[in-house]
Design a protein around this motif. Sequence first.
Motif, PDB file in Angstrom:
ATOM      1  N   ALA A   1       5.962   1.786  43.512  1.00  0.00           N
ATOM      2  CA  ALA A   1       6.523   3.073  43.925  1.00  0.00           C
ATOM      3  C   ALA A   1       7.696   3.437  43.001  1.00  0.00           C
ATOM      4  N   PRO A   2       7.872   4.723  42.705  1.00  0.00           N
ATOM      5  CA  PRO A   2       7.071   5.865  43.156  1.00  0.00           C
ATOM      6  C   PRO A   2       5.747   5.965  42.404  1.00  0.00           C
ATOM      7  N   SER A   3       4.672   6.170  43.164  1.00  0.00           N
ATOM      8  CA  SER A   3       3.337   6.230  42.562  1.00  0.00           C
ATOM      9  C   SER A   3       2.953   7.681  42.306  1.00  0.00           C
ATOM     10  N   PRO A   4       2.169   7.934  41.266  1.00  0.00           N
ATOM     11  CA  PRO A   4       1.794   9.317  40.924  1.00  0.00           C
ATOM     12  C   PRO A   4       0.773   9.884  41.906  1.00  0.00           C
ATOM     13  N   PRO A   5       0.560  11.194  41.874  1.00  0.00           N
ATOM     14  CA  PRO A   5      -0.449  11.807  42.756  1.00  0.00           C
ATOM     15  C   PRO A   5      -1.823  11.175  42.565  1.00  0.00           C
ATOM     16  N   SER A   6      -2.534  11.043  43.681  1.00  0.00           N
ATOM     17  CA  SER A   6      -3.863  10.433  43.674  1.00  0.00           C
ATOM     18  C   SER A   6      -4.645  10.979  44.849  1.00  0.00           C
ATOM     19  N   ALA A   7      -5.883  10.506  44.976  1.00  0.00           N
ATOM     20  CA  ALA A   7      -6.700  10.939  46.108  1.00  0.00           C
ATOM     21  C   ALA A   7      -6.127  10.452  47.427  1.00  0.00           C
ATOM     22  N   ARG A   8      -5.392   9.343  47.414  1.00  0.00           N
ATOM     23  CA  ARG A   8      -4.793   8.800  48.631  1.00  0.00           C
ATOM     24  C   ARG A   8      -3.489   9.525  48.969  1.00  0.00           C
ATOM     25  N   HIS A   9      -2.680   9.807  47.959  1.00  0.00           N
ATOM     26  CA  HIS A   9      -1.426  10.540  48.131  1.00  0.00           C
ATOM     27  C   HIS A   9      -1.473  11.749  47.200  1.00  0.00           C
ATOM     28  N   TRP A  10      -1.712  12.916  47.768  1.00  0.00           N
ATOM     29  CA  TRP A  10      -1.978  14.110  46.957  1.00  0.00           C
ATOM     30  C   TRP A  10      -0.792  14.513  46.095  1.00  0.00           C
ATOM     31  N   LEU A  11       0.420  14.287  46.578  1.00  0.00           N
ATOM     32  CA  LEU A  11       1.618  14.595  45.787  1.00  0.00           C
ATOM     33  C   LEU A  11       2.368  13.328  45.387  1.00  0.00           C
ATOM     34  N   GLY A  12       1.717  12.200  45.483  1.00  0.00           N
ATOM     35  CA  GLY A  12       2.329  10.934  45.108  1.00  0.00           C
ATOM     36  C   GLY A  12       3.217  10.396  46.218  1.00  0.00           C
ATOM     37  N   THR A  13       3.965   9.350  45.887  1.00  0.00           N
ATOM     38  CA  THR A  13       4.907   8.758  46.832  1.00  0.00           C
ATOM     39  C   THR A  13       6.298   8.736  46.217  1.00  0.00           C
ATOM     40  N   ASP A  14       7.301   8.574  47.088  1.00  0.00           N
ATOM     41  CA  ASP A  14       8.672   8.488  46.589  1.00  0.00           C
ATOM     42  C   ASP A  14       9.005   7.038  46.266  1.00  0.00           C
ATOM     43  N   ASP A  15      10.271   6.757  45.992  1.00  0.00           N
ATOM     44  CA  ASP A  15      10.633   5.407  45.560  1.00  0.00           C
ATOM     45  C   ASP A  15      10.632   4.393  46.704  1.00  0.00           C
ATOM     46  N   GLN A  16      10.356   4.856  47.925  1.00  0.00           N
ATOM     47  CA  GLN A  16      10.216   3.947  49.058  1.00  0.00           C
ATOM     48  C   GLN A  16       8.783   3.898  49.573  1.00  0.00           C
ATOM     49  N   ALA A  17       7.842   4.340  48.735  1.00  0.00           N
ATOM     50  CA  ALA A  17       6.403   4.300  49.043  1.00  0.00           C
ATOM     51  C   ALA A  17       6.051   5.177  50.238  1.00  0.00           C
ATOM     52  N   ARG A  18       6.769   6.281  50.434  1.00  0.00           N
ATOM     53  CA  ARG A  18       6.451   7.228  51.497  1.00  0.00           C
ATOM     54  C   ARG A  18       5.735   8.429  50.893  1.00  0.00           C
ATOM     55  N   ASP A  19       4.778   8.971  51.640  1.00  0.00           N
ATOM     56  CA  ASP A  19       3.955  10.067  51.142  1.00  0.00           C
ATOM     57  C   ASP A  19       4.801  11.332  50.954  1.00  0.00           C
ATOM     58  N   VAL A  20       4.776  11.911  49.763  1.00  0.00           N
ATOM     59  CA  VAL A  20       5.601  13.073  49.449  1.00  0.00           C
ATOM     60  C   VAL A  20       5.120  14.304  50.203  1.00  0.00           C
ATOM     61  N   LEU A  21       3.801  14.487  50.308  1.00  0.00           N
ATOM     62  CA  LEU A  21       3.283  15.663  51.005  1.00  0.00           C
ATOM     63  C   LEU A  21       3.714  15.660  52.470  1.00  0.00           C
ATOM     64  N   ALA A  22       3.648  14.510  53.116  1.00  0.00           N
ATOM     65  CA  ALA A  22       4.078  14.426  54.521  1.00  0.00           C
ATOM     66  C   ALA A  22       5.559  14.761  54.647  1.00  0.00           C
ATOM     67  N   ARG A  23       6.372  14.274  53.739  1.00  0.00           N
ATOM     68  CA  ARG A  23       7.812  14.554  53.802  1.00  0.00           C
ATOM     69  C   ARG A  23       8.099  16.025  53.498  1.00  0.00           C
ATOM     70  N   VAL A  24       7.298  16.645  52.647  1.00  0.00           N
ATOM     71  CA  VAL A  24       7.468  18.070  52.376  1.00  0.00           C
ATOM     72  C   VAL A  24       7.143  18.889  53.628  1.00  0.00           C
ATOM     73  N   ILE A  25       6.071  18.534  54.326  1.00  0.00           N
ATOM     74  CA  ILE A  25       5.678  19.278  55.530  1.00  0.00           C
ATOM     75  C   ILE A  25       6.769  19.186  56.596  1.00  0.00           C
ATOM     76  N   TYR A  26       7.232  17.975  56.864  1.00  0.00           N
ATOM     77  CA  TYR A  26       8.281  17.800  57.867  1.00  0.00           C
ATOM     78  C   TYR A  26       9.607  18.380  57.385  1.00  0.00           C
ATOM     79  N   GLY A  27       9.899  18.238  56.087  1.00  0.00           N
ATOM     80  CA  GLY A  27      11.147  18.777  55.551  1.00  0.00           C
ATOM     81  C   GLY A  27      11.191  20.291  55.593  1.00  0.00           C
ATOM     82  N   PHE A  28      10.058  20.943  55.336  1.00  0.00           N
ATOM     83  CA  PHE A  28       9.987  22.399  55.429  1.00  0.00           C
ATOM     84  C   PHE A  28      10.302  22.832  56.856  1.00  0.00           C
ATOM     85  N   ARG A  29       9.732  22.133  57.825  1.00  0.00           N
ATOM     86  CA  ARG A  29       9.960  22.501  59.230  1.00  0.00           C
ATOM     87  C   ARG A  29      11.421  22.347  59.617  1.00  0.00           C
TER      88      ARG A  29
END
Length: 355
Positions: free
Chosen positions: A126-154
Motif C-alpha cells: 500500500a498504497p496500491s494503484p487502481p485495479s479491478a479490486r480497488h477501482w481508485l486504488g488504496t491509500d497508504d493504510q490499504a483502505r479503499d479510496v473509492l469507499a473513502r471518497v463516497i463517505y467523505g463526500f457525504r
Amino acid sequence: MEQPAEAHQDRVLGFRVSPINARRWQNFRRNRRGYWSLWIFLVLFFLTLGAELIANDRPVLVRYDGGFYTPIFRTYPETVFGGEFELEADYRDPYVQELIEDKGWILWPLVPFSYNTIDYELEVPAPSPPSARHWLGTDDQARDVLARVIYGFRISILFGLVLTALSSVVGIAAGAVQGYFGGTLDLLMQRFIEIWEGLPVLYLLIIMAAVITPGFYSLLALMLLFSWTGLVAVVRAEFLRARNFEYIRAARALGVGDRTIMVRHILPNAMVATLTFMPFILSGSVTTLTSLDFLGFGLPVGSPSLGELLNQGKNNLQAPWLGITGFVVIGFMLSLLVFIGEGVRDAFDPRKLFS
C-alpha cells in the motif's frame, strides 16, 4: 368575478407556488449550468446518503437456510450461519462465506469495502494503484479510496449544510436586530463584528482544535463561532431599508409588536438577498473543513475525509492517484455549488424577474 386563489398559483415539480416564485424557477432553469449542476448535486448527495448500501464490508442481504438476514443493519453471531463462535460473523472470512453459500447466497454492495476496511490481501504494498479490486486504488493504510471518497463526500456536504443552516440563523437574527433597531445597538454590534471578522480565523481554529478533541459537533461549534457574520451585512441593509416603509409605520401605529413586524413583514424581503448567498456559504464551509482536515486539525483520525485524502497525496507522491482523486472530487463538488449559487442569484435578480 374574482378568480379562486388556486388560479393565481403555478406548479413547480408538482408543488403549488406563487406566480413570482414560478417566475424565479423559470429564471433558474434558463441558467442551464446552474440547473443541471443542481440535479447532479442532488443525485450525488442522495446516493451518498445511502453510502452503507453502496460501499460496505458487510453484505446487503444474506439468504441462509430458508431465511433472510440483513448484516448491513443488524449484527449476527457466527453461530447463526453454522459457525462455532458467538462473536460477530466476519463475512470477509472465506470460512464464513463457505458456510453461508452451502445453504444460500450472499449479496454484496457495489464496493465491498467500507471507509475503514483494511485490505490484507493486497498483491502489492500500500498504497496500491487502481485495479479491478480497488477501482481508485488504496491509500497508504490499504483502505479503499473509492469507499473513502463516497463517505467523505457525504460528511463534507452534511457538515457544510448544518453549518450553513446554523450560521444563517445566527447571522440573520443578528442582522435583523441591528437593522431594525439601529442607533447605539447597531453601532456597538457593528464595531464588534468588525473586530471579530478581523481575527485570523484559520489560525484560531487550528489552535482551538489542538486544545479540544476534534469531533463532528465540536468542530461544528468552533466553525460556527466565526461563520455567522457572512450574512449580517446583507440582512442589516434590508432591515435598515425597510423599517421606514409606510406599511411598517402603519403596522407600528396599529400596535403590532416589533417581533411580528420583523418576522412577518420585513424578513421575507430580506430572505431574497440571503438565499443567493447560501450556496457560496456552503462551498466556503466545505473548503474550510477540507483545509483543517488537510492540516490534521479537522475530523478525528480515521474519519473519511477529502482533506485527509489530499494530505495522503502530498505525502505519497509515488501514488499520484491519491492526490488526483482528491483534487477532482473537491474541485467538482465546489464547482457544482458555485454554479448552483450563480443560478440562484439569477433567479432572484429583480432585473430578470420582471423583464
